[in-house]
Design an enzyme around this catalytic site. Sequence first.
Site, PDB file in Angstrom:
ATOM      1  CE  LYS A 163      -0.867  -5.958  -4.965  1.00  0.00           C
ATOM      2  NZ  LYS A 163      -2.144  -5.256  -5.167  1.00  0.00           N
ATOM      3  CB  CYS A 211      -0.914   0.001   1.221  1.00  0.00           C
ATOM      4  SG  CYS A 211      -2.038   1.421   1.257  1.00  0.00           S
TER       5      CYS A 211
END
Length: 369
Positions: free
Chosen positions: A141, A101
């Site tokens: 991720k 993010c």
Amino acid sequence: MKIGPLAVWPPVVLAPMAGITNAPFRVLCREQGAGLFVCEMITTRGLVERNPKTMRMIGFDDSERPRSIQLYGVDPGVVGRAVRMIAEEGLADHIDLNFGCPVPKVTRRGGGSALPYKRNLLRRILKAAVANAGALPVTMKMRKGIDEDHLTYLDAGRIAAEEGVAAVALHARTARQHYGGVADRAAIARLKEAVPEIPVLGNGDIWSADDAVRMMAETGCDGVVVGRGCLGRPWLFKDLENAFNGSPERARPTLGEVAAVMLRHAEGLARCFDLERYAVADFRKHVGWYLKGFTVGAELRRELATAESLDGLRAGLARLEHDQPWPPNTDTPRGKSGERSKVLLPDGWLDDPWDCAVPQEAESEVSGG
């Protein structure tokens, strides 16, 4: 594609997107094709404290199997407790950890795409997650790094493989790039070469099923993660399944068929949130994505984007030209784009890449966007 005990075909993952990948949207995507469909980002603190909003966000539709939760956390102890809670209470079948993010409220706490710069802290978090996951596969991720001068993805990939992470996904941009520029597919190929023992998934600029097939062919990655490309287009997952099964067929719904999906989406949100006006307001951001490329007058677009009730939305959708065919040339970028001038980080974050200290107030109780 094998992710721990999970066999995933086609090798496609719906990227967790704040305010987007809630249960109603996941169900629409899952109806079109198979894969892994991940919920919005959940904070580990919000989960262990059983924050009411967080607990509502991890609710899954009865049709959802396997169930995937993405966690955001910075403190290894809190991450471990959150993972153990998911495993012991059977809350999900797969856990993904967010180190990608790029938004300022996350990176300024040392989380998301800022965290892999601290190699030892990353290792401690991954070790805690895997140790507490039991039989559940843990994936992560990430992005290439903070910026081009602080690339971390190869180190992070090796650490993940060493700590027992089942797969890694790379959004092939830096945090500073945000969603601007072009995804660096060569970086995905380099990561696959660095960690051949676990699946590597590529993410970035997949606007069509053919983009996904090309990414895998060019990089040697094992699967793809689809984010902005499916905004207002859940049927992209039907295209992906067809493409990976060798079929040239692609979904090309008429405007009337799109309108029917729009209404189902809004009605699903109303059931999910249990408050119609809030659900319809939340749906407004999807209107432009669903109507992308179609010929719809400005007044009607405005009516649909400002509807305050399901009845108001139904009335506007009924006025659309339902026979209008799927517009050409719509496999183009959707959602946010653009770069950032800098990445907000905790004071002194770049001084020592091996520091294990957890920043003060790093753990947020607020899940999602």
